[in-house]
Scaffold this motif. Sequence first.
Motif, PDB file in Angstrom:
ATOM      1  N   GLN A  78      -2.779   0.492  -6.738  1.00 29.48           N
ATOM      2  CA  GLN A  78      -3.661   1.491  -7.360  1.00 29.48           C
ATOM      3  C   GLN A  78      -4.838   1.851  -6.451  1.00 29.48           C
ATOM      4  OE1 GLN A  78      -3.397   2.957 -10.483  1.00 29.48           O
ATOM      5  NE2 GLN A  78      -1.349   2.054 -10.725  1.00 29.48           N
ATOM      6  N   ALA A  79      -5.402   0.842  -5.770  1.00 29.95           N
ATOM      7  CA  ALA A  79      -6.578   1.110  -4.923  1.00 29.95           C
ATOM      8  C   ALA A  79      -6.218   2.016  -3.768  1.00 29.95           C
ATOM      9  CB  ALA A  79      -7.149  -0.210  -4.416  1.00 29.95           C
ATOM     10  N   SER A  80      -5.048   1.731  -3.096  1.00 28.72           N
ATOM     11  CA  SER A  80      -4.639   2.571  -1.968  1.00 28.72           C
ATOM     12  C   SER A  80      -4.329   3.988  -2.421  1.00 28.72           C
ATOM     13  CB  SER A  80      -3.406   1.957  -1.293  1.00 28.72           C
ATOM     14  OG  SER A  80      -3.701   0.684  -0.763  1.00 28.72           O
ATOM     15  N   ALA A 131      -6.370   7.231  -1.038  1.00 32.91           N
ATOM     16  CA  ALA A 131      -5.650   8.324  -0.367  1.00 32.91           C
ATOM     17  C   ALA A 131      -5.793   9.624  -1.162  1.00 32.91           C
ATOM     18  CB  ALA A 131      -4.185   7.943  -0.190  1.00 32.91           C
ATOM     19  N   ALA A 132      -5.749   9.519  -2.492  1.00 32.13           N
ATOM     20  CA  ALA A 132      -5.858  10.726  -3.312  1.00 32.13           C
ATOM     21  C   ALA A 132      -7.227  11.367  -3.146  1.00 32.13           C
ATOM     22  CB  ALA A 132      -5.591  10.362  -4.772  1.00 32.13           C
ATOM     23  N   GLN A 133      -8.257  10.559  -3.115  1.00 28.17           N
ATOM     24  CA  GLN A 133      -9.604  11.107  -2.974  1.00 28.17           C
ATOM     25  C   GLN A 133      -9.811  11.752  -1.610  1.00 28.17           C
ATOM     26  OE1 GLN A 133     -12.025   7.714  -3.900  1.00 28.17           O
ATOM     27  NE2 GLN A 133     -12.089   8.201  -6.113  1.00 28.17           N
ATOM     28  N   ARG A 134      -8.985  11.356  -0.583  1.00 25.42           N
ATOM     29  CA  ARG A 134      -9.193  11.885   0.751  1.00 25.42           C
ATOM     30  C   ARG A 134      -8.180  12.972   1.138  1.00 25.42           C
ATOM     31  NH1 ARG A 134     -10.820   6.767   0.420  1.00 25.42           N
ATOM     32  NH2 ARG A 134     -12.680   6.104   1.589  1.00 25.42           N
ATOM     33  N   ALA A 184      -6.232  -3.348  15.600  1.00 26.64           N
ATOM     34  CA  ALA A 184      -7.525  -2.650  15.658  1.00 26.64           C
ATOM     35  C   ALA A 184      -7.618  -1.521  14.636  1.00 26.64           C
ATOM     36  CB  ALA A 184      -7.754  -2.095  17.072  1.00 26.64           C
ATOM     37  N   SER A 185      -6.488  -0.915  14.252  1.00 31.46           N
ATOM     38  CA  SER A 185      -6.480   0.223  13.325  1.00 31.46           C
ATOM     39  C   SER A 185      -6.313  -0.191  11.882  1.00 31.46           C
ATOM     40  CB  SER A 185      -5.356   1.197  13.703  1.00 31.46           C
ATOM     41  OG  SER A 185      -5.464   1.595  15.053  1.00 31.46           O
ATOM     42  N   LYS A 186      -5.999  -1.471  11.624  1.00 30.38           N
ATOM     43  CA  LYS A 186      -5.655  -1.884  10.273  1.00 30.38           C
ATOM     44  C   LYS A 186      -6.774  -1.614   9.284  1.00 30.38           C
ATOM     45  CE  LYS A 186      -3.367  -5.661   9.925  1.00 30.38           C
ATOM     46  NZ  LYS A 186      -2.997  -7.087   9.917  1.00 30.38           N
ATOM     47  N   LEU A 187      -8.000  -1.972   9.622  1.00 28.74           N
ATOM     48  CA  LEU A 187      -9.103  -1.836   8.674  1.00 28.74           C
ATOM     49  C   LEU A 187      -9.338  -0.361   8.330  1.00 28.74           C
ATOM     50  CD1 LEU A 187     -11.344  -3.091   7.020  1.00 28.74           C
ATOM     51  CD2 LEU A 187     -12.831  -2.980   9.065  1.00 28.74           C
ATOM     52  N   ASN A 244      -8.879   1.533   4.628  1.00 31.32           N
ATOM     53  CA  ASN A 244      -9.920   2.295   3.942  1.00 31.32           C
ATOM     54  C   ASN A 244      -9.419   3.678   3.528  1.00 31.32           C
ATOM     55  OD1 ASN A 244     -11.761   0.190   4.206  1.00 31.32           O
ATOM     56  ND2 ASN A 244     -12.526   0.966   6.189  1.00 31.32           N
ATOM     57  N   LEU A 245      -8.465   4.197   4.276  1.00 28.28           N
ATOM     58  CA  LEU A 245      -7.897   5.503   3.953  1.00 28.28           C
ATOM     59  C   LEU A 245      -6.773   5.392   2.935  1.00 28.28           C
ATOM     60  CD1 LEU A 245      -7.761   7.093   7.539  1.00 28.28           C
ATOM     61  CD2 LEU A 245      -9.435   7.549   5.724  1.00 28.28           C
TER      62      LEU A 245
END
Length: 389
Positions: free
Chosen positions: A83-85, A89-92, A138-141, A145-146
Amino acid sequence: MFGWHVPAPDQAMLISGGKSRGEAGLPFRIVTGHGAFVVPVMRRVTYLTLSLMESVIEEACVTQQGIGLAVKGVIAFKVGSDQASIAAAAQRFLADQDRMSVLTGQIFAGHLRSIVGSMTVEDIIRERQKLAEQVLEASKLEMANLGLVVDSLQIQSIDDRGSGYINSLAAPHQAAIQQAAKIAQAQADQAAAEAQQASAQKQSEFARATAVKQAEYQSEIDQAQATAQQSGPLAEAKAQQAVLEEQAKVAAKNAELREAELVAEVVKPAQAEAERIRLLAQADADRTKLSAQASAAEGRIALDQAIIAQLPQMMQAAADGLANANLTILNGTDGLNDAVAQLAAQGSTILQTVMQGLAAHHDVGQQGGAGDRTDPPALGPGPDDDAAR
């Protein structure tokens, strides 16, 4: 059904509007995997894709050695299923979902330049997978967040942008490879030549061995033929000898059969006839013996009867002798009685002696046969009796 909405398996349905709130205070409700009733006009339904997407990056990078490289890679990513992901993603990206690929490529390009700058060309070439893992880490974080999750990052190519550095790095290896290839080719040629030589030698040896074998076979054939020619008369002689031996066996068998026939036809009947004759002769002899014994018994009976018939004469002769004898009797009547008794005793003795002699003569007659029987002498006083008296 009017007002009923169902998202696809690779979609998340977002319901917004009204006073209802989603989880964690979101301004919309997230529905995945099942349908939901949405009040028309008062509620709004939008869909966020959850399918796999890709982003291709081609970035000019500079290595630790200052050598420029063009690195090309492919990123496979998607919106996370939680749900969080989905909310992040929906908000962005709900209004422009294609922008996820662009932004992901930019994020990875920045981390790729940074990591390539800390490595040498040799390390990048030898450890391409290590480069990909470092960029992912390096890109995981930022991707989390996205609301995005990276499935894989593949470094497709690394180019030195015409500087020839990579070729120079490869030159010693290429030379070594070429040298090794030439050596291998030379060895292969030598091995081929040796193989051809060995093959020719083997063919020669095979031809020589074949010739020897053929000569041996021909010699054996000639010897066999000579033996066959020589063994013809010998085989015939052996065959004749075998025939003669068989004939001898047949003759011996016939002789045995003839001997058995003679025994059955001649010997056995002859033995039976001889036994019959012997039995007849024995019976005749037994009959003759019995006749002789009967005759002897009759003669004895006749003799006994003759003796008994002459006893009165003998007693009369004895009495006459006493009457004519000049006897002197001293004791009177007793003396006369004694003389008479003595005379009777003498007559009895004479009779017993004659009987014993007759019995002995009878036994001799039985042993000698009926023809040897001798008539007993007549008994009576002899001419010398008076003198004796």
